[in-house]
Write a protein that holds these residues in place. Sequence first.
Motif, PDB file in Angstrom:
ATOM      1  N   ASN A 153       0.843  -1.193   0.000  1.00  0.00           N
ATOM      2  CA  ASN A 153       0.000   0.000   0.000  1.00  0.00           C
ATOM      3  C   ASN A 153       0.879   1.244   0.000  1.00  0.00           C
ATOM      4  N   ARG A 154       0.847   2.003  -1.083  1.00  0.00           N
ATOM      5  CA  ARG A 154       1.694   3.200  -1.190  1.00  0.00           C
ATOM      6  C   ARG A 154       1.188   4.345  -0.334  1.00  0.00           C
ATOM      7  N   ASN A 155      -0.007   4.210   0.233  1.00  0.00           N
ATOM      8  CA  ASN A 155      -0.493   5.209   1.172  1.00  0.00           C
ATOM      9  C   ASN A 155       0.114   5.014   2.555  1.00  0.00           C
ATOM     10  N   GLU A 156       0.759   3.866   2.757  1.00  0.00           N
ATOM     11  CA  GLU A 156       1.469   3.605   3.998  1.00  0.00           C
ATOM     12  C   GLU A 156       2.952   3.900   3.789  1.00  0.00           C
ATOM     13  N   LEU A 157       3.702   3.923   4.871  1.00  0.00           N
ATOM     14  CA  LEU A 157       5.136   4.170   4.782  1.00  0.00           C
ATOM     15  C   LEU A 157       5.859   2.834   4.693  1.00  0.00           C
ATOM     16  N   ASN A 158       6.589   2.622   3.605  1.00  0.00           N
ATOM     17  CA  ASN A 158       7.262   1.356   3.350  1.00  0.00           C
ATOM     18  C   ASN A 158       8.747   1.586   3.090  1.00  0.00           C
ATOM     19  N   VAL A 159       9.575   0.756   3.686  1.00  0.00           N
ATOM     20  CA  VAL A 159      11.008   0.763   3.395  1.00  0.00           C
ATOM     21  C   VAL A 159      11.312  -0.449   2.534  1.00  0.00           C
ATOM     22  N   ILE A 160      11.827  -0.207   1.334  1.00  0.00           N
ATOM     23  CA  ILE A 160      12.107  -1.277   0.382  1.00  0.00           C
ATOM     24  C   ILE A 160      13.600  -1.566   0.382  1.00  0.00           C
ATOM     25  N   ASP A 161      13.950  -2.759   0.828  1.00  0.00           N
ATOM     26  CA  ASP A 161      15.341  -3.225   0.819  1.00  0.00           C
ATOM     27  C   ASP A 161      15.626  -3.792  -0.572  1.00  0.00           C
ATOM     28  N   CYS A 162      16.273  -2.989  -1.418  1.00  0.00           N
ATOM     29  CA  CYS A 162      16.484  -3.365  -2.816  1.00  0.00           C
ATOM     30  C   CYS A 162      17.591  -4.413  -2.951  1.00  0.00           C
ATOM     31  N   PRO A 163      17.627  -5.121  -4.073  1.00  0.00           N
ATOM     32  CA  PRO A 163      18.772  -5.989  -4.355  1.00  0.00           C
ATOM     33  C   PRO A 163      20.037  -5.153  -4.511  1.00  0.00           C
ATOM     34  N   PRO A 164      21.201  -5.741  -4.327  1.00  0.00           N
ATOM     35  CA  PRO A 164      22.447  -4.990  -4.518  1.00  0.00           C
ATOM     36  C   PRO A 164      22.724  -4.751  -5.998  1.00  0.00           C
ATOM     37  N   GLY A 165      23.573  -3.791  -6.277  1.00  0.00           N
ATOM     38  CA  GLY A 165      23.965  -3.531  -7.659  1.00  0.00           C
ATOM     39  C   GLY A 165      23.028  -2.568  -8.350  1.00  0.00           C
ATOM     40  N   THR A 166      23.042  -2.604  -9.680  1.00  0.00           N
ATOM     41  CA  THR A 166      22.214  -1.705 -10.487  1.00  0.00           C
ATOM     42  C   THR A 166      21.534  -2.469 -11.626  1.00  0.00           C
ATOM     43  N   SER A 167      21.257  -3.739 -11.409  1.00  0.00           N
ATOM     44  CA  SER A 167      20.668  -4.588 -12.448  1.00  0.00           C
ATOM     45  C   SER A 167      19.179  -4.305 -12.607  1.00  0.00           C
ATOM     46  N   CYS A 168      18.535  -5.079 -13.480  1.00  0.00           N
ATOM     47  CA  CYS A 168      17.100  -4.912 -13.710  1.00  0.00           C
ATOM     48  C   CYS A 168      16.291  -5.206 -12.453  1.00  0.00           C
ATOM     49  N   ASN A 169      16.839  -6.018 -11.548  1.00  0.00           N
ATOM     50  CA  ASN A 169      16.148  -6.269 -10.280  1.00  0.00           C
ATOM     51  C   ASN A 169      16.001  -4.973  -9.490  1.00  0.00           C
ATOM     52  N   VAL A 170      17.055  -4.181  -9.469  1.00  0.00           N
ATOM     53  CA  VAL A 170      17.017  -2.896  -8.763  1.00  0.00           C
ATOM     54  C   VAL A 170      16.107  -1.917  -9.490  1.00  0.00           C
ATOM     55  N   VAL A 171      16.196  -1.916 -10.807  1.00  0.00           N
ATOM     56  CA  VAL A 171      15.368  -1.014 -11.613  1.00  0.00           C
ATOM     57  C   VAL A 171      13.893  -1.242 -11.315  1.00  0.00           C
ATOM     58  N   ASN A 172      13.483  -2.495 -11.258  1.00  0.00           N
ATOM     59  CA  ASN A 172      12.074  -2.788 -11.001  1.00  0.00           C
ATOM     60  C   ASN A 172      11.671  -2.470  -9.571  1.00  0.00           C
ATOM     61  N   SER A 173      12.611  -2.458  -8.655  1.00  0.00           N
ATOM     62  CA  SER A 173      12.313  -2.025  -7.290  1.00  0.00           C
ATOM     63  C   SER A 173      12.137  -0.510  -7.228  1.00  0.00           C
ATOM     64  N   LEU A 174      12.962   0.218  -7.988  1.00  0.00           N
ATOM     65  CA  LEU A 174      12.909   1.677  -7.968  1.00  0.00           C
ATOM     66  C   LEU A 174      11.639   2.226  -8.617  1.00  0.00           C
ATOM     67  N   LYS A 175      11.014   1.446  -9.486  1.00  0.00           N
ATOM     68  CA  LYS A 175       9.797   1.908 -10.147  1.00  0.00           C
ATOM     69  C   LYS A 175       8.693   2.210  -9.146  1.00  0.00           C
ATOM     70  N   TYR A 176       8.782   1.621  -7.976  1.00  0.00           N
ATOM     71  CA  TYR A 176       7.753   1.801  -6.949  1.00  0.00           C
ATOM     72  C   TYR A 176       8.203   2.783  -5.861  1.00  0.00           C
ATOM     73  N   SER A 177       9.326   3.467  -6.061  1.00  0.00           N
ATOM     74  CA  SER A 177       9.939   4.238  -4.982  1.00  0.00           C
ATOM     75  C   SER A 177       9.736   5.746  -5.145  1.00  0.00           C
ATOM     76  N   ASP A 178       9.639   6.430  -4.000  1.00  0.00           N
ATOM     77  CA  ASP A 178       9.467   7.881  -3.981  1.00  0.00           C
ATOM     78  C   ASP A 178      10.721   8.601  -3.482  1.00  0.00           C
ATOM     79  N   PHE A 179      11.587   7.870  -2.788  1.00  0.00           N
ATOM     80  CA  PHE A 179      12.819   8.441  -2.253  1.00  0.00           C
ATOM     81  C   PHE A 179      13.831   7.313  -2.147  1.00  0.00           C
ATOM     82  N   ALA A 180      15.111   7.628  -2.295  1.00  0.00           N
ATOM     83  CA  ALA A 180      16.148   6.602  -2.254  1.00  0.00           C
ATOM     84  C   ALA A 180      17.226   6.953  -1.243  1.00  0.00           C
ATOM     85  N   VAL A 181      17.605   5.963  -0.467  1.00  0.00           N
ATOM     86  CA  VAL A 181      18.735   6.069   0.450  1.00  0.00           C
ATOM     87  C   VAL A 181      19.851   5.200  -0.115  1.00  0.00           C
ATOM     88  N   LEU A 182      20.971   5.804  -0.483  1.00  0.00           N
ATOM     89  CA  LEU A 182      22.077   5.079  -1.079  1.00  0.00           C
ATOM     90  C   LEU A 182      23.124   4.794  -0.006  1.00  0.00           C
TER      91      LEU A 182
END
Length: 277
Positions: A153-182
């Motif tokens: 639910n994007r109306n709730e506050l969610n922390v998404i632990d992305c896969p490491p690296g910059t592969s398509c796995n990360v790309v598909n995780s970022l599609k749902y993200s509003d802010f990024a912590v690197l």
Amino acid sequence: MNIAVLSGKGGTGKTTVSTNLSLALNANYVDCDVEEPNGFLFLKPNIDNVYEVEEEYPVINKEKCVGCGMCVKVCNFNALAKVKDDILVFDKLCHSCGACQYVCKFGAIEYKKRVIGRIESGSAFGINIKQGILNKGEPMAVPVIKKMLSSINRNELNVIDCPPGTSCNVVNSLKYSDFAVLVTEPSNFGLHDLKLAIELVKMFNIPFGVVINKDNGEENIIKKYCINNNIRILGTIPFNKKTAELYSKGEILYFDRDHKNIFDELVNNIREVLPWS
């Protein structure tokens, strides 16, 4: 709101930041590192729901197939091959696009489903926790990641632990993200991969900040790079014996008084960069 935590490479402390940040924010924790999820090792939730993730793949009806090979020609993923008059299916390479079925004039292709992984959810310390797990031998993690993130639910506050690296796995995780912590570490390898991660979040126009793990409090190449490029340093995690001992025991850093202050300050800095109600 979804806050993605990512790193240009593995081993920088991404999951450490993700799990403790979830507790500091009182936010849902979502582990998208489905090939090697580790968040549950620290949070130790009571799992109350498990469901399988299925992916479709083509099946050839040999009675209808004439061996024309049109399905092989249209497949961009080499999931089909023609050997003499037979069509072979490599189901683990299939992206379930349906092109082969569309071009088959003889109705010789139908789709069936197979299980490629599962999603587990539960709770601990008053927060909801979810992780995806890709089955061994499966080459594509994206379907599991998409299935998991589409259910939050994007109306709730969610922390998404992305896969490491910059592969398509990360790309598909970022599609749902509003802010990024690197998350990075003060080394040449850390800087190299941080630059790749920064390029990625900029492609999606996602606001971001940096957390430096294993920081000894002195000037280093990460701090210099961030200052020179006007990049916000959200916080640092100390490089000391106490932090290493807590981590090695699988304990939550946020429950330690000194580390609680670190993550509370991290939360305050995130709020300054990206206010929310």
